[in-house]
Each structure stands twice: as structure tokens, then as C-alpha cells.
Motif scaffolding. Structure first.
Motif, PDB file in Angstrom:
ATOM      1  N   ALA A  19       8.325 -35.772  21.012  1.00  0.00           N
ATOM      2  CA  ALA A  19       9.523 -36.443  20.516  1.00  0.00           C
ATOM      3  C   ALA A  19      10.782 -35.921  21.210  1.00  0.00           C
ATOM      4  O   ALA A  19      11.741 -36.662  21.415  1.00  0.00           O
ATOM      5  N   ILE A  20      10.806 -34.663  21.587  1.00  0.00           N
ATOM      6  CA  ILE A  20      11.979 -34.059  22.207  1.00  0.00           C
ATOM      7  C   ILE A  20      12.133 -34.482  23.660  1.00  0.00           C
ATOM      8  O   ILE A  20      13.238 -34.644  24.162  1.00  0.00           O
ATOM      9  N   ALA A  21      11.043 -34.708  24.366  1.00  0.00           N
ATOM     10  CA  ALA A  21      11.087 -34.942  25.809  1.00  0.00           C
ATOM     11  C   ALA A  21      11.217 -36.412  26.176  1.00  0.00           C
ATOM     12  O   ALA A  21      10.675 -36.850  27.166  1.00  0.00           O
ATOM     13  N   GLN A  22      11.951 -37.183  25.408  1.00  0.00           N
ATOM     14  CA  GLN A  22      12.136 -38.595  25.712  1.00  0.00           C
ATOM     15  C   GLN A  22      12.950 -38.771  26.979  1.00  0.00           C
ATOM     16  O   GLN A  22      13.912 -38.055  27.213  1.00  0.00           O
ATOM     17  N   ASP A  23      12.582 -39.747  27.794  1.00  0.00           N
ATOM     18  CA  ASP A  23      13.389 -40.145  28.938  1.00  0.00           C
ATOM     19  C   ASP A  23      14.653 -40.824  28.424  1.00  0.00           C
ATOM     20  O   ASP A  23      14.608 -41.590  27.470  1.00  0.00           O
ATOM     21  N   LYS A  24      15.767 -40.581  29.077  1.00  0.00           N
ATOM     22  CA  LYS A  24      17.025 -41.196  28.647  1.00  0.00           C
ATOM     23  C   LYS A  24      17.046 -42.689  28.934  1.00  0.00           C
ATOM     24  O   LYS A  24      17.681 -43.451  28.243  1.00  0.00           O
ATOM     25  N   ILE A  58       6.990 -34.287  36.114  1.00  0.00           N
ATOM     26  CA  ILE A  58       8.047 -33.408  36.610  1.00  0.00           C
ATOM     27  C   ILE A  58       9.198 -34.238  37.166  1.00  0.00           C
ATOM     28  O   ILE A  58      10.360 -33.962  36.897  1.00  0.00           O
ATOM     29  N   ASN A  59       8.888 -35.245  37.971  1.00  0.00           N
ATOM     30  CA  ASN A  59       9.868 -36.211  38.460  1.00  0.00           C
ATOM     31  C   ASN A  59       9.143 -37.540  38.663  1.00  0.00           C
ATOM     32  O   ASN A  59       8.014 -37.698  38.236  1.00  0.00           O
ATOM     33  N   SER A  60       9.775 -38.495  39.332  1.00  0.00           N
ATOM     34  CA  SER A  60       9.180 -39.822  39.442  1.00  0.00           C
ATOM     35  C   SER A  60       7.931 -39.845  40.327  1.00  0.00           C
ATOM     36  O   SER A  60       7.131 -40.775  40.241  1.00  0.00           O
ATOM     37  N   ASN A  61       7.724 -38.833  41.169  1.00  0.00           N
ATOM     38  CA  ASN A  61       6.574 -38.809  42.070  1.00  0.00           C
ATOM     39  C   ASN A  61       5.541 -37.734  41.749  1.00  0.00           C
ATOM     40  O   ASN A  61       4.464 -37.740  42.330  1.00  0.00           O
ATOM     41  N   MET A  62       5.851 -36.786  40.880  1.00  0.00           N
ATOM     42  CA  MET A  62       4.969 -35.636  40.678  1.00  0.00           C
ATOM     43  C   MET A  62       4.738 -35.381  39.188  1.00  0.00           C
ATOM     44  O   MET A  62       5.661 -35.447  38.389  1.00  0.00           O
ATOM     45  N   SER A  63       3.479 -35.082  38.858  1.00  0.00           N
ATOM     46  CA  SER A  63       3.110 -34.756  37.483  1.00  0.00           C
ATOM     47  C   SER A  63       2.191 -33.546  37.483  1.00  0.00           C
ATOM     48  O   SER A  63       1.509 -33.266  38.463  1.00  0.00           O
ATOM     49  N   ILE A  64       2.161 -32.845  36.359  1.00  0.00           N
ATOM     50  CA  ILE A  64       1.280 -31.690  36.187  1.00  0.00           C
ATOM     51  C   ILE A  64       0.401 -31.950  34.961  1.00  0.00           C
ATOM     52  O   ILE A  64       0.868 -32.528  33.966  1.00  0.00           O
ATOM     53  N   TYR A  65      -0.873 -31.551  35.055  1.00  0.00           N
ATOM     54  CA  TYR A  65      -1.855 -31.828  34.002  1.00  0.00           C
ATOM     55  C   TYR A  65      -2.629 -30.577  33.633  1.00  0.00           C
ATOM     56  O   TYR A  65      -2.999 -29.783  34.506  1.00  0.00           O
ATOM     57  N   ALA A  88      -8.693 -26.777  33.841  1.00  0.00           N
ATOM     58  CA  ALA A  88      -7.925 -26.863  35.084  1.00  0.00           C
ATOM     59  C   ALA A  88      -6.448 -27.117  34.822  1.00  0.00           C
ATOM     60  O   ALA A  88      -6.060 -27.645  33.779  1.00  0.00           O
ATOM     61  N   ILE A  89      -5.656 -26.732  35.800  1.00  0.00           N
ATOM     62  CA  ILE A  89      -4.258 -27.114  35.903  1.00  0.00           C
ATOM     63  C   ILE A  89      -4.139 -27.818  37.257  1.00  0.00           C
ATOM     64  O   ILE A  89      -4.524 -27.263  38.285  1.00  0.00           O
ATOM     65  N   GLN A  90      -3.666 -29.072  37.221  1.00  0.00           N
ATOM     66  CA  GLN A  90      -3.647 -29.895  38.423  1.00  0.00           C
ATOM     67  C   GLN A  90      -2.288 -30.562  38.578  1.00  0.00           C
ATOM     68  O   GLN A  90      -1.638 -30.895  37.587  1.00  0.00           O
ATOM     69  N   VAL A  91      -1.896 -30.768  39.827  1.00  0.00           N
ATOM     70  CA  VAL A  91      -0.651 -31.445  40.159  1.00  0.00           C
ATOM     71  C   VAL A  91      -0.999 -32.701  40.947  1.00  0.00           C
ATOM     72  O   VAL A  91      -1.816 -32.649  41.865  1.00  0.00           O
ATOM     73  N   THR A  92      -0.392 -33.823  40.562  1.00  0.00           N
ATOM     74  CA  THR A  92      -0.578 -35.068  41.310  1.00  0.00           C
ATOM     75  C   THR A  92       0.733 -35.444  41.974  1.00  0.00           C
ATOM     76  O   THR A  92       1.810 -35.168  41.447  1.00  0.00           O
ATOM     77  N   TYR A  93       0.615 -36.070  43.150  1.00  0.00           N
ATOM     78  CA  TYR A  93       1.789 -36.521  43.890  1.00  0.00           C
ATOM     79  C   TYR A  93       1.563 -37.960  44.355  1.00  0.00           C
ATOM     80  O   TYR A  93       0.555 -38.254  44.996  1.00  0.00           O
ATOM     81  N   ASP A  94       2.499 -38.850  44.029  1.00  0.00           N
ATOM     82  CA  ASP A  94       2.410 -40.253  44.435  1.00  0.00           C
ATOM     83  C   ASP A  94       2.809 -40.353  45.898  1.00  0.00           C
ATOM     84  O   ASP A  94       3.950 -40.062  46.240  1.00  0.00           O
ATOM     85  N   PHE A  95       1.894 -40.771  46.737  1.00  0.00           N
ATOM     86  CA  PHE A  95       2.275 -40.937  48.140  1.00  0.00           C
ATOM     87  C   PHE A  95       2.239 -42.386  48.579  1.00  0.00           C
ATOM     88  O   PHE A  95       2.676 -42.718  49.667  1.00  0.00           O
ATOM     89  N   LEU A  96       1.777 -43.269  47.720  1.00  0.00           N
ATOM     90  CA  LEU A  96       1.796 -44.697  48.012  1.00  0.00           C
ATOM     91  C   LEU A  96       1.941 -45.417  46.683  1.00  0.00           C
ATOM     92  O   LEU A  96       1.073 -45.316  45.823  1.00  0.00           O
ATOM     93  N   LYS A  97       3.069 -46.116  46.512  1.00  0.00           N
ATOM     94  CA  LYS A  97       3.360 -46.710  45.212  1.00  0.00           C
ATOM     95  C   LYS A  97       3.876 -48.131  45.398  1.00  0.00           C
ATOM     96  O   LYS A  97       4.706 -48.395  46.258  1.00  0.00           O
ATOM     97  N   SER A  98       3.343 -49.038  44.575  1.00  0.00           N
ATOM     98  CA  SER A  98       3.865 -50.399  44.516  1.00  0.00           C
ATOM     99  C   SER A  98       4.402 -50.627  43.110  1.00  0.00           C
ATOM    100  O   SER A  98       4.516 -49.680  42.325  1.00  0.00           O
ATOM    101  N   GLU A  99       4.683 -51.844  42.774  1.00  0.00           N
ATOM    102  CA  GLU A  99       5.283 -52.127  41.478  1.00  0.00           C
ATOM    103  C   GLU A  99       4.353 -51.802  40.307  1.00  0.00           C
ATOM    104  O   GLU A  99       4.782 -51.303  39.278  1.00  0.00           O
ATOM    105  N   ASN A 100       3.059 -52.053  40.475  1.00  0.00           N
ATOM    106  CA  ASN A 100       2.136 -51.881  39.359  1.00  0.00           C
ATOM    107  C   ASN A 100       0.946 -50.980  39.683  1.00  0.00           C
ATOM    108  O   ASN A 100       0.071 -50.790  38.855  1.00  0.00           O
TER     109      ASN A 100
END
Length: 171
Positions: A19-24, A58-65, A88-100
Motif C-alpha cells: 500500500a505504501i509503494a504506490q506509483d504516483k 526498481i525503475n521502468s526497465n529493471m526489477s528485482i525478485y 534465489a534473488i534475481q534481477v531482470t532487465y528489459d532490453f526489448l520492449k513494445s507496447e504490450n
């Protein structure tokens, strides 16, 4: 049963932060949760793997799991079934992104624990995860996709490969 309780406690602990970490700029938070259903291979052994995970963008291209997985493996050579757990602790990075749709690389560290039936002395330790996943349905809260992850570990009786489907819900 102990693993299920651990995952439930972990989810409830982070419930306040959802509830605290809502995107603005949106009605979803930066948190996500989901599960993966995989076919797992260890050398010539095969099995079904189920994995639960909790993620943070973390940002629009990177997430941690953070994830916990359990597999029931079948060994034809030893004529036995055994359990394989992975945290595990894993990090993903978007390197190719389209609209959906997006294509993500995956890197992480894991703690792998083999059943004592298969490895008596050195049955657990650290591993490195490398993989790739594609995620569809990005415009909705529920995303789904395909994932292939390989775990490298020096004590494993063979390479550990997971291939399957993922379901992720953006909270």
C-alpha cells in the motif's frame, strides 16, 4: 508444508509495503507477485518445478525478485525420485520492449539444496542464474510469459535448466 508457511509469512510481512509503494502516476504499486510452472532438467533427470516469487520494480526497465522453488525430480539412472529446492534473488532487465510485450534478461544468485538421496555429502550451496524471459499482456495487471533459466553450480550432478510459463500480478 514448512516451505508454504515460510512463503505465506514472507507475503504477509511485505503486505504493508504494498500500500505504501504506490506509483504516483498509476493505480498499481511497484510490487508484483506470481508463480512459475516449469519443467526442470538436472543432467539426465527430469521433474516438475513450481516457483513462487515476489518482485519490486526498481525503475521502468529493471526489477528485482525473491523466489522460492521446489521440484520433484525423477532419476532413471538411480531409479529414485528426489526433491530439489532453490531460493534465489534475481534481477531482470528489459532490453526489448513494445507496447504490450517485452523481452527480459535475467541474472541472479541462488541457494540450491538437493535431497540427501542424490547427494549425501555436499548437497547444498550457491549457484548463479542466467536466463531470458518474454512477458505478454503488459497493459493489464496480470501478465504471463515464457521463461528459460539455467543455474550453474559447482556441486550439482549436472546442469540445472528450467523452462516453463510464468504468471505475474502487478499489485
Amino acid at each position: 508444508m514448512r516451505k508454504v508457511n515460510y512463503i505465506l509469512i514472507l507475503v504477509l510481512t511485505f503486505n504493508i509495503n504494498f500500500a505504501i509503494a504506490q506509483d504516483k502516476d498509476s493505480d498499481t504499486s511497484k510490487f508484483s507477485m506470481g508463480f512459475a510452472l516449469n519443467e526442470q532438467f538436472v543432467g539426465k533427470d527430469t521433474g516438475e518445478n513450481i516457483e513462487g516469487f515476489l518482485g519490486y520494480s526498481i525503475n521502468s526497465n529493471m526489477s528485482i525478485y525473491l523466489s522460492a522453488a521446489n521440484a520433484t525430480m525423477r532419476s532413471k539412472a538411480l531409479d529414485t525420485n528426489y526433491e530439489l529446492d532453490k531460493y534465489a534473488i534475481q534481477v531482470t532487465y528489459d532490453f526489448l520492449k513494445s507496447e504490450n510485450t517485452k523481452l527480459e534478461s535475467l541474472f541472479g544468485f541462488s541457494y540450491v539444496n538437493f535431497d540427501e538421496k542424490i547427494l549425501e555429502d555436499d548437497n547444498n550451496g550457491l549457484g548463479i542464474d542466467l536466463g531470458i524471459q518474454t512477458v505478454f499482456n503488459l497493459n493489464n495487471r496480470l501478465n504471463y510469459g515464457l521463461r528459460v533459466v539455467s543455474t550453474y553450480s559447482n556441486f550439482s550432478p549436472g546442469g540445472i535448466l528450467n523452462a516453463g510459463i510464468i504468471f505475474r500480478y502487478n499489485i
